[in-house]
Design an enzyme around this catalytic site. Structure first.
Site, mmCIF file in Angstrom:
data_model
loop_
_atom_site.group_PDB
_atom_site.id
_atom_site.type_symbol
_atom_site.label_atom_id
_atom_site.label_comp_id
_atom_site.label_asym_id
_atom_site.label_seq_id
_atom_site.Cartn_x
_atom_site.Cartn_y
_atom_site.Cartn_z
ATOM 1 N N GLN A 238 12.445 5.806 6.895
ATOM 2 C CA GLN A 238 11.219 6.603 7.002
ATOM 3 C C GLN A 238 11.155 7.371 8.316
ATOM 4 O O GLN A 238 10.308 8.255 8.464
ATOM 5 C CB GLN A 238 9.998 5.699 6.846
ATOM 6 C CG GLN A 238 9.800 4.747 8.017
ATOM 7 C CD GLN A 238 8.712 3.724 7.756
ATOM 8 O OE1 GLN A 238 8.913 2.730 7.070
ATOM 9 N NE2 GLN A 238 7.541 3.949 8.325
ATOM 10 N N CYS A 244 5.661 4.287 5.338
ATOM 11 C CA CYS A 244 6.185 3.102 4.657
ATOM 12 C C CYS A 244 5.559 2.931 3.283
ATOM 13 O O CYS A 244 6.228 2.565 2.327
ATOM 14 C CB CYS A 244 5.921 1.859 5.501
ATOM 15 S SG CYS A 244 4.183 1.601 5.893
ATOM 16 N N HIS A 393 2.312 -3.181 7.124
ATOM 17 C CA HIS A 393 3.531 -2.476 6.734
ATOM 18 C C HIS A 393 3.786 -2.676 5.249
ATOM 19 O O HIS A 393 3.761 -3.800 4.761
ATOM 20 C CB HIS A 393 4.692 -3.045 7.554
ATOM 21 C CG HIS A 393 6.002 -2.358 7.339
ATOM 22 N ND1 HIS A 393 6.142 -0.986 7.281
ATOM 23 C CD2 HIS A 393 7.256 -2.853 7.187
ATOM 24 C CE1 HIS A 393 7.419 -0.671 7.101
ATOM 25 N NE2 HIS A 393 8.115 -1.789 7.034
ATOM 26 N N ASN A 415 13.187 -2.954 2.940
ATOM 27 C CA ASN A 415 12.450 -2.233 3.986
ATOM 28 C C ASN A 415 12.845 -0.763 3.943
ATOM 29 O O ASN A 415 13.730 -0.371 3.165
ATOM 30 C CB ASN A 415 12.771 -2.869 5.352
ATOM 31 C CG ASN A 415 11.723 -2.535 6.403
ATOM 32 O OD1 ASN A 415 10.768 -1.792 6.151
ATOM 33 N ND2 ASN A 415 11.902 -3.074 7.600
#
Ligand SMILES: *[C@@H]1O[C@H](CO)[C@@H](O)[C@H](O)[C@H]1NC(C)=O
Ligand SMILES: *[C@@H]1O[C@H](CO)[C@@H](O)[C@H](O)[C@H]1NC(C)=O
Ligand SMILES: *[C@@H]1O[C@H](CO)[C@@H](O)[C@H](O)[C@H]1NC(C)=O
Length: 450
Positions: A238, A244, A393, A415
């Site tokens: 990102q 995110c 997150h 992630n």
């Protein structure tokens, strides 16, 4: 170390704005009777609700515990959910209503909404509305804020060593690339919000029935390897944008598209389209999977990466005529915000595919390099370099399992910090204990297979 402490004290004193919206509204603030003033309908999804037109009609709604909305005129029952602390969605009389809660620079005004969007459940007949609570109550203080836009991140080697000494289940490591980012950029990467999750509901209790269903699930599962097939799209980065939520959301839709088509549709979706074009989120300042994988994907559809490539910055929405991919039946796992738990997440994961979640990122997480993460609170309270607020997150749960030696249970999570981070871009985090609130806000949504 002394210098780092000094810097962190300075940083803690600086005021700034860094959040989705400053609204911080709890379930308690919102539950109760509301009046929605609705403008004339008949519009399509290009409707701009910045300045809602004249009021066409008024509806009165009672929002009750835990998720029941009642039309006070007809008595009809519907559904509602908080969307974290940012606003709420109501589904009633074949119509959906969503608005962010009202706020000023300094405080939340939880008994009013900003102008919001209403449309019928099939996505036509759009109108704008503004809600206000009939029995108005107190407003909540807004989120505290800080200026971190100039300070570069510095690796704290002593902190990393302390984490590795304090426990054995995961390893902290050094990421030199972090030092190219400012602290504000680092904050954005982990959710872009200065919101403490104090109002986050605990996971809902597991009923007997749910326990029975869950007991038939495999003891470990991973969508990256289901009989040798990988249904998870590649890890992305990102950058320094608080997007995110877009990566976590679209990663879910991408994986579920692969699952629905037995891996014949390997579409990569455009996160820039979300950052630049979605009014249901705040670009690089943050957003929520419920409103993106769910509401935006249903109301506006998603487009492909190749049509609108990611550049990781806020920018004006470029209109395009690319094909759009829609999703539907979005919901918090457990039905509404506050209804989630570990077993429901496992059931949803195995049955329907990866699940979008959010969790609190502490400083130690940024140094994660492998193992089963849990938050390590060091004895001297705050680690050496600690200007951060706890933030939120958004990521994607793709599997679960347990360590064969220690039995420690974990989620496997994708992630969006690049492939060289963590375990090839993924991490594992303790499961079954609501570690960092990861079992409280899971979102599901279903692509409409083209
Ligand atoms: C909606 O209208 C406002 C002005 O009333 C404008 O600033 C904004 O850019 C418009 N939004 C879109 C998506 O066109
Ligand atoms: C949001 O409001 C809740 C309850 O009023 C409070 O406990 C929490 O600290 C607030 N969070 C922020 C970031 O202001
Ligand atoms: C799905 O794809 C795999 C690998 O290409 C193939 O072996 C399998 O038969 C397919 N399953 C179905 C139901 O088509």
């Amino acid at each position: 170390m002394a210098i780092l402490k000094f810097v962190s004290i300075i940083l803690a004193l600086l005021p700034v704005v860094l959040c989705d919206t400053p609204a911080n509204c709890t379930f308690e603030d919102v539950v109760g009777q509301w009046e929605f003033r609705v403008s004339a309908g008949g519009e399509d999804n290009t409707l701009n609700c910045t300045k809602p037109g004249p009021v066409d009609h008024v509806i009165h709604i009672d929002l009750k515990f835990p998720d029941v909305a009642i039309d006070l005129t007809s008595g009809h029952k519907g559904f509602w959910t908080m969307v974290y602390n940012q606003g709420f969605e109501v589904v009633l009389n074949e119509k959906k209503y969503f608005a962010f809660s009202q706020y000023t620079d300094v405080k939340s005004i939880c008994d009013q909404t900003r102008p919001g969007w209403s449309h019928n459940t099939v996505g036509t007949d759009w109108a704008c509305y503004v809600g206000s609570k009939i029995h108005a109550e107190k407003s909540s203080p807004g989120k505290p804020t800080k200026d971190l836009s100039q300070q570069l991140f510095k690796t704290d080697f002593a902190f990393i060593e302390k984490i590795n000494t304090a426990q054995n289940s995961w390893k902290a490591g050094v990421y030199p690339e972090y030092e190219k980012m400012t602290i504000e950029e680092m904050l954005r990467r982990r959710g872009g919000r200065a919101s403490k999750l104090a109002m986050k509901p605990r996971p809902a209790p597991v009923t007997e029935e749910i326990r029975k269903v869950a007991s038939n699930l495999p003891s470990s599962f991973d969508w990256r390897n289901v009989n040798g097939q990988n249904f998870v799209t590649p890890v992305r980065d990102q950058g320094a944008c608080g997007s995110c939520y877009a990566f976590g959301s679209l990663g879910m839709i991408e994986a579920r598209l692969r699952i629905a088509t037995n891996n014949t549709k390997t579409t990569i979706l455009s996160t820039q389209d979300i950052v630049s074009c979605s009014e249901y989120s705040q670009g690089c300042e943050g957003g929520f999977p419920y409103l993106i994988a769910g509401k935006y994907a249903e109301d506006f559809g998603l487009t492909e990466e190749s049509c609108y490539p990611y550049h990781g910055q806020d920018s004006t929405c470029k209109k395009n005529s690319c094909k759009r991919i829609y999703a539907t039946n979005y919901a918090y796992v457990g039905g509404f915000y506050g209804g989630c738990n570990e077993e429901l997440m496992r059931i949803e994961l195995v049955k329907n595919g990866p699940v979008s979640v959010s969790f609190e990122v502490y400083n130690d997480f940024e140094s994660y390099s492998g193992g089963i993460y849990h938050h390590v609170a060091l004895e001297d309270g705050v680690p050496g370099f600690d200007p951060f607020e706890l933030t939120n997150h958004a990521v994607l749960v793709v599997g679960y399992g347990a360590d064969p030696k220690t039995g420690e249970k974990f989620w496997t999570v994708k992630n969006s910090w690049g492939e060289s981070w963590g375990e090839d871009g993924f991490f594992r985090i303790r499961r079954g204990t609501d570690e960092c609130s990861i079992e409280s806000i899971a979102v599901k949504s279903f692509p409409i297979s083209p």
